[in-house]
Design an enzyme around this catalytic site. Structure first.
Site, short mmCIF file in Angstrom:
data_model
loop_
_atom_site.label_atom_id
_atom_site.label_comp_id
_atom_site.label_asym_id
_atom_site.label_seq_id
_atom_site.Cartn_x
_atom_site.Cartn_y
_atom_site.Cartn_z
N HIS B 49 -33.60 9.28 24.51
CA HIS B 49 -32.23 9.11 24.01
C HIS B 49 -32.21 9.03 22.49
O HIS B 49 -33.18 8.60 21.86
CB HIS B 49 -31.63 7.81 24.56
CG HIS B 49 -31.54 7.77 26.06
ND1 HIS B 49 -30.57 8.46 26.75
CD2 HIS B 49 -32.30 7.14 26.99
CE1 HIS B 49 -30.74 8.23 28.06
NE2 HIS B 49 -31.77 7.43 28.23
N ILE B 337 -37.77 -3.70 30.80
CA ILE B 337 -37.79 -2.40 30.13
C ILE B 337 -36.99 -1.40 30.98
O ILE B 337 -37.55 -0.60 31.71
CB ILE B 337 -39.24 -1.91 29.90
CG1 ILE B 337 -40.11 -3.01 29.29
CG2 ILE B 337 -39.24 -0.66 29.02
CD1 ILE B 337 -39.67 -3.49 27.92
#
Lengths: 114, 481, 420
Positions: B49, B337
Site C-alpha cells: 500500500h 500486524i
C-alpha cells in the site's frame, strides 16, 4: 410386470417384462435377452486392473471375457488382489482362466511391451 | 544457547530473521506448520500500500510508508517480484467525495509520493474497466503488488544463508525465564534456550504472549478475509489496484492485479474466534462478487479458478503492537500486524532490530553478511535463446510438468532441493507455481507427487498434500486384505 | 522441414484426425504431451466405447489400441512427452513452439494446425464450493487416473458431487476396489450421465443418487472430515432444513469438463461462450484460417465414437485446406434457437459447401419427444422428429446444403417440444 433400464448399449431403453417374459420398450432385439437374463440370472461385465511388474505401468487394465454373474463380482475382485503379471502383455491375452468354473476368463485390455 | 528465538515464520518473522543476520548473533526461527508463511502471509491481498489510510503518527502510517520504499531494495537484493501497478481509491457517489478529499490530505501528511486527485472521467481513460459511476479518484502511483509468500521465503532463505537456523513443525507450547535465560518448550518435547525472544506469531501472538506474560497487553481478534481468484487469462483487465473509499470496517473489497497475471477480488472482513479457520462462506463469496462489481464493469466471473480465505491478526491495540515486554526484558512483541502489515514488514523488521533491540543489546555487524538471495529462474519467462541454453545445460528444463503455468521439471526439482525447499505438493505449488493455474493441479499433481517421491526417496503414499498426514494417495490397490 | 498438418494431442481426436489427413495425402506430425498415445482413454478402463465406430463394445484402452495400431501402420510421424506451449502465425503457415525432455525446445513449422488437446475438469474453485479447504476434494478424473493407472485409492469413504459419467463410473470403481461410496448428489432434477451408468454403477451397488441436491458445506481441518448436502429449489437455491451429513474423507467432483484451449492463448481466436471451445464452421476451422479443432478440445462429447467421427471429418477438411481446395468465403451463422444449448458448427462457410453438414447440438431441457427445425429466415429448410431427449446427450442432424435458399441469410436451429 417389472420395469428395467436396458444397459446393453448407451441408449438405455426403458423396458418392461411380464411374468411370461414378454418384453416391450426395446429398440433392438438385444434388449429382450437382457431383460430375461436380468430377471432370471443377472450378469455384468467387470472391468478392473491387476498388478503389473513395470515401473512405467504399475497396473494393467483387464476385463471379463463375458458377463459374470453379479453375485460373483466381489469374489473376482478378491481373487485378483493376489495376482501379479509380468510384461510383455498383449491385448486380449488371458490373465486368469475360467474363474470359479463359470466359463469367464480375465483378459488384458491393452498391450504393455516388455 | 541462542541469542534470539523468533516465534513465527510469517513474512514479519522471516524479515526480522534476515535483519538480525546482519549481526553476529545466533538466531533460530520457529514455525509450527510444516512450511513457512502458511497463514496471513499466504492468504492476503498482496498489496504494497501507498500509505494513504493509517492515521498520521501511528506505527502503521510510519512503517507503512517506509516499508513501501524498502520493497525496492528487497526486489534488488532478494529478487522478490514487484508489480508497480499504482492504485485508484474510488469515490462512487457524491457522499464519498468528502472522505476521498480527507484521504488525500492524509496521504500528503503521511508522505505518500505522487498522490493526486482525478475526476472519474480522467481515471476511466487510463483504466477503462473502472465503474462508470466513479465520480472522483485518488491516484496513488506508489502502490505496488508482490507475491507475499515469496517475500517470506526469500527473506528466510537469505537469513539461513547468513547463519540463521529455522525449524518447521516446531510449535511453542511453553516459555519460562530463569536467570535471564528463556527456555522454550516445543510440542515435540524439545527445549531450546535463548537470551531473547521475538514473538511474531501472527494470529497466535496473544496465545504465545500468554505463556509468559501475567498480563498480555493486547488481544488478537482474528478477522477473516475471503477472496476470489480470476485466471491469468484476464491479465490486463485492470492495470491498477482498485479500492473503494474505506469504511471503519476496513479497506473493503478490492480488485487487485497479481504478479502472475491473475486478478484477486476481495477481501471480506468478518471477525471469528478461530485464529486458523480459513472457511469460505457462500454469502461472503456472493458479497465479493456484488461489491467488486461496483468498482469495475463486467468482471469476468466465469474466469474464477479458486476461492480462498485468510485470517488477519487484528489486535485490540488498533495500531501495530511492537515493543518490549513490560515484565520481561528481552521479550519483544511484534503483534497485531494486520493491514498494512505486508507493506510495513521490512520496516517493522528494521524498527525491531535497529531501534528496539539495539537499545538493549550491542549488536556487532556480521562481516560476511550477503544481502543477495538466490535467483531461481522461471523458464517460461526466459527469452528463446535463454530457453535453449537452459535446456542445453539441464534437459529437465525441457520437460513441462505444469502446462497451465508452464513449470518445468527442472524448476520443480530446484524448489524441492533449495535451502528452504518444499517437500509437499502445496509447498511445491507455492514455490514453483505448479498447480496454480486453470486446472488447479488436475494435470500436474500426479507428476509432482511422483517427482517428490523420487527426489525424497519416499514411497508415493507418504507424499503429503500439505500438512503432515495429508497424503494424496491413501491406499494402494491389489494388496491382499 | 515444414509439416502440412501439425496435430496437437494424441488421444482419440488427434489420432483420428491425423489418420484421416494422412490418408488424404498430407504430411502429418502429431505431438503428445504424455508418455504414450491414447490420451484419457488409457484411464477409462470401463467399457461402452466403440458401438458406433466398431459396432462392438470395447473398453477405453482397447478402443485406443485399435487406433494406435492403425496410426503406427501408416507410419505417421509423432513425438511423445512433448508439450506445445505457443503458436505463432507466419506468412505461409504457423510456427509451433513445443518442449520435451528428450528433444528440448522445438520450433516446428506447419501449414495447418489441428487442436485435439482434449479437455480439463472443472474444479472446486471454478464452482466456488464453500466450506473449509482440507485435502480430499478432487476432480473425479484425477482420482480415476490415480486408481486405474497408478494403483492407488485417494480415499476410503467417498461422496461424489455431480452425476456426470466420470462420477458414476468412479462410484463403481472406488466401490469395487474397497472404498465405501456414500452417495452421489446432482444439482439438476435429472442425471447428467447415461442411464445405463445409473443402473450399473449406482443401482447395482446400492449407492444413493440425490437429485436436486448439492454440496453446501465441506468440513475438515487438514483432511476432509465430512460434507453436507442440501436439496435445492427450482432456482438452485438450497432449501433450509433439508441438510444431510456424510462423514467422508474424499469428495470427488464430476461437475463438468471444459475444452483445453490453452495453446490458443497468444492467438486472437473467437471462442464460444457455451462450448468454451473455438467457434468453428462445418470444416472445423476456427476464426483463423488454417487452425482447426476437434474432439473435446472443441466441445465436450458424451461418446468417444462421436469424437472419432468428428475428428475424421476435421482431418478431411484440414487436408482440403492444405491442398488449396477450400478457401474461406462467407460464413453464415447457425444460431442456437429455442431450447438449444449450442450448435456445432456455429457457422456455415459458403465456399466449398460440399454436400451434407453434420450438425451436433444439445437441447436445454429433457423431453419425451419433439422436433428439430432449421430455419433460414422464416423458411423451414429441415426438420427431424426425435424422442427421449436430454441435455446430457448430444444430438445430431445432417443438414442438406441444397436446401439453403440463399448464401446470405443466417440459419437458426430450434427444438420444439411435442406435448404427449
Amino acid at each position: 410386470m417389472k420395469k428395467l433400464i436396458c444397459i446393453v448399449c448407451p441408449i438405455g431403453c426403458h423396458l418392461e417384462i411380464d411374468a411370461q417374459h414378454n418384453v416391450t420398450g426395446n429398440r433392438c432385439k438385444r434388449g429382450i435377452g437382457y431383460a430375461i437374463e436380468e430377471v432370471t440370472r443377472p450378469t455384468r461385465m467387470v472391468t478392473t486392473t491387476v498388478r503389473l511388474l513395470s515401473q512405467e505401468h504399475p497396473r494393467l487394465s483387464v476385463k471379463t471375457s463375458k458377463p459374470l454373474p453379479k453375485e460373483a463380482i466381489f469374489r473376482l475382485m478378491a481373487a485378483l488382489e493376489s495376482l501379479t503379471v509380468n510384461p510383455p502383455v498383449y491385448m486380449h491375452q488371458v490373465i486368469m482362466r475360467d474363474f470359479e468354473g463359470l466359463g469367464v476368463d480375465i483378459i488384458a485390455t491393452r498391450t504393455i511391451p516388455g | 544457547m541462542y541469542d534470539f528465538i523468533i516465534i513465527g515464520g510469517g513474512v514479519t518473522g522471516a524479515l526480522i530473521a534476515r535483519t538480525l543476520s546482519r549481526y553476529q548473533v545466533k538466531v533460530c526461527l520457529l514455525e509450527k506448520e510444516s512450511d513457512i508463511g502458511n497463514h496471513a502471509t499466504l492468504a492476503n491481498s498482496a498489496i504494497i500500500h501507498a500509505g494513504f489510510d493509517p492515521e498520521p503518527g501511528t506505527l502503521k502510517a510510519r512503517l507503512g510508508v517506509r516499508g513501501n520504499a524498502m520493497y525496492e531494495t528487497l526486489h534488488k537484493e532478494l529478487h522478490v517480484p514487484l508489480l508497480r501497478t499504482g492504485a485508484y481509491v474510488v469515490a462512487r457517489h457524491e457522499d464519498d467525495v468528502a472522505i476521498l478529499n480527507a484521504l488525500y490530505e492524509r496521504a500528503l501528511k503521511n508522505g505518500v509520493e505522487g498522490a493526486k486527485l482525478l475526476s472519474g472521467e480522467q481515471a476511466r481513460k487510463l483504466e477503462p474497466a473502472l465503474h462508470r459511476n466513479s465520480v472522483k479518484v485518488l491516484d496513488l502511483p506508489s502502490t505496488k503488488v508482490t507475491y507475499p509468500w515469496e517475500v517470506a521465503l526469500s527473506a528466510l532463505e537469505n537469513a539461513v544463508s547468513n547463519g540463521v537456523e529455522y525449524r518447521l513443525e516446531a510449535e511453542v507450547v511453553g516459555i519460562v525465564r530463569t536467570d535471564k535465560v528463556y527456555a522454550v518448550t516445543l510440542a515435540n518435547g524439545h527445549a531450546l534456550k535463548s537470551k531473547a525472544i521475538i514473538n511474531a506469531a501472527g494470529a497466535f501472538a496473544d496465545k504465545v504472549a500468554g505463556m509468559i506474560e501475567t498480563h498480555v497487553p493486547y488481544k488478537i481478534t482474528p478477522r477473516r478475509g475471503e477472496y476470489l481468484v480470476l485466471d491469468k487469462s484476464v491479465r490486463g483487465f485492470v492495470e491498477r489496484v482498485l479500492y473503494p473509499v474505506p469504511t471503519e470496517k476496513g479497506k473493503g473489497v478490492l480488485v487487485v492485479p497479481q504478479v502472475h497475471g491473475n486478478i484477486l477480488l476481495g477481501p471480506t472482513s468478518e471477525f471469528q474466534d478461530s485464529p486458523s479457520a480459513v472457511t469460505n462462506h457462500q454469502a461472503d463469496l456472493s458479497m465479493i462478487r456484488q461489491a467488486a462489481s461496483t468498482l469495475a464493469e463486467a468482471i469476468p466471473f466465469d474466469k474464477v479458478i479458486r476461492t480462498f480465505a485468510g485470517v488477519r491478526a487484528t489486535s485490540s491495540a488498533k495500531d501495530f503492537y511492537i515493543r518490549q515486554s513490560l515484565e520481561h526484558r528481552g521479550f519483544y512483541h511484534v503483534a497485531g500486524i494486520d493491514s498494512p502489515g505486508l507493506t510495513a514488514a521490512p520496516a517493522i523488521a528494521e524498527y525491531v532490530v535497529e531501534t528496539l533491540i539495539k537499545q538493549d543489546y550491542d549488536l556487532e555487524s556480521n562481516p560476511d553478511f550477503n544481502p543477495y538471495g538466490m535467483q531461481y529462474p522461471h523458464f517460461h519467462e526466459a527469452s528463446l535463446a535463454k530457453k535453449r541454453q537452459m535446456i542445453a545445460e539441464n534437459p529437465a528444463f525441457g520437460n513441462i510438468v505444469c502446462k497451465c503455468e508452464r513449470v518445468t521439471e527442472a524448476e520443480v526439482l530446484m524448489h524441492i532441493h533449495r535451502p528452504c525447499g518444499g517437500h509437499s505438493v502445496k509447498a511445491i505449488k507455492k514455490r514453483a507455481r505448479a498447480g496454480s493455474g486453470l486446472c488447479q493441479g488436475g494435470y500436474c499433481e500426479g507428476t509432482v507427487v511422483k517427482l517428490l517421491a523420487r527426489e525424497l526417496k519416499q514411497p508415493l503414499e507418504t507424499i503429503d498434500y500439505y500438512r503432515k498426514d495429508t497424503p494424496i494417495l491413501m491406499a494402494e490397490t491389489k494388496v491382499k486384505r | 522441414m515444414k509439416t502440412d498438418l501439425l496435430v496437437i494431442g494424441g488421444g482419440a481426436a488427434g489420432i483420428a484426425a491425423a489418420l484421416e489427413a494422412s490418408a488424404q495425402g498430407l504430411e502429418v506430425l502429431l505431438l503428445e504431451r504424455d508418455t504414450q498415445l491414447g490420451g484419457i482413454l488409457n484411464q477409462c478402463i470401463h467399457n461402452g466405447f466403440g458401438l458406433h465406430v466398431f459396432k462392438e463394445e470395447l473398453t477405453g484402452p482397447e478402443y485406443a489400441e485399435r487406433f494406435i495400431h492403425m496410426f503406427h501402420d501408416k507410419d505417421i510421424a509423432y513425438k511423445l512427452n512433448t508439450t506445445v506451449l505457443d503458436i505463432r502465425k507466419e506468412d505461409a503457415g504457423f510456427v509451433v513452439s513445443a518442449s520435451s525432455l528428450q528433444e528440448g525446445w522445438l520450433e516446428l513449422e506447419c501449414r495447418a494446425i489441428m487442436l485435439a488437446s482434449g479437455c480439463y475438469e472443472r474444479t472446486r474453485g471454478q464452482i466456488q464450493l464453500p466450506g473449509d479447504r482440507p485435502k480430499g476434494v478432487m476432480p473425479a478424473g484425477s482420482a480415476q487416473r490415480y486408481l486405474n493407472m497408478d494403483g492407488y485409492l485417494v480415499g476410503k469413504d467417498v461422496f461424489i458431487l455431480g452425476s456426470g459419467d466420470i462420477g458414476l463410473i468412479m462410484a463403481r470403481r472406488m466401490k469395487l476396489e474397497g472404498a465405501n461410496v456414500h452417495g452421489v448428489a446432482e444439482i439438476m432434477p435429472h442425471s447428467n450421465g447415461l442411464t445405463r451408468n445409473i443402473v450399473q454403477c449406482l443401482h447395482d451397488y446400492d449407492i444413493p443418487l440425490f437429485l436436486s441436491h448439492t454440496v453446501t458445506d465441506i468440513r475438515g481441518k487438514d483432511r476432509l472430515e465430512g460434507v453436507t448436502i442440501q436439496q435445492v429449489d427450482e432456482n438452485w437455491k438450497p432449501i433450509s432444513g433439508t441438510d444431510k451429513h456424510f462423514s467422508v474423507d474424499t469428495l470427488l467432483l464430476s461437475v463438468g469438463l471444459v475444452p483445453d484451449t490453452m495453446v490458443f492463448e497468444s492467438l486472437d481466436i473467437a471462442m464460444h461462450p457455451v462450448t468454451k471451445g473455438a467457434v468453428v464452421d462445418q470444416h472445423y476451422q476456427t476464426s483463423i484460417p488454417g487452425i482447426f479443432a476437434c474432439g473435446n478440445a472443441l466441445h465436450v462429447h458424451d461418446l468417444v465414437d462421436y469424437v472419432t467421427e468428428e475428428s475424421r471429418r476435421a482431418g478431411r477438411a484440414a487436408a482440403r485446406y492444405v491442398k488449396g481446395l477450400s478457401v474461406r468465403q462467407k460464413r453464415l451463422a447457425l444460431n442456437s434457437g429455442a431450447n438449444i444449448h449450442y450448435t456445432l458448427p456455429q457457422y456455415i462457410d459458403t465456399a466449398d459447401f460440399n454436400g451434407v453438414i453434420s450438425c451436433m447440438f444439445r437441447v436445454t431441457k429433457k423431453a419425451e419427444q419433439g422436433e428439430f427445425v432449421i430455419r433460414q429466415g422464416d423458411r423451414i429448410i429441415q426438420r427431424k422428429k426425435a424422442r427421449f431427449l436430454a441435455p446430457a446427450e448430444m444430438e445430431q442432424l445432417d443438414l442438406d446444403q441444397t436446401m439453403l435458399s440463399d448464401h446470405e441469410t443466417p440459419l437458426t436451429l430450434d427444438f420444439e417440444v411435442i406435448r404427449p
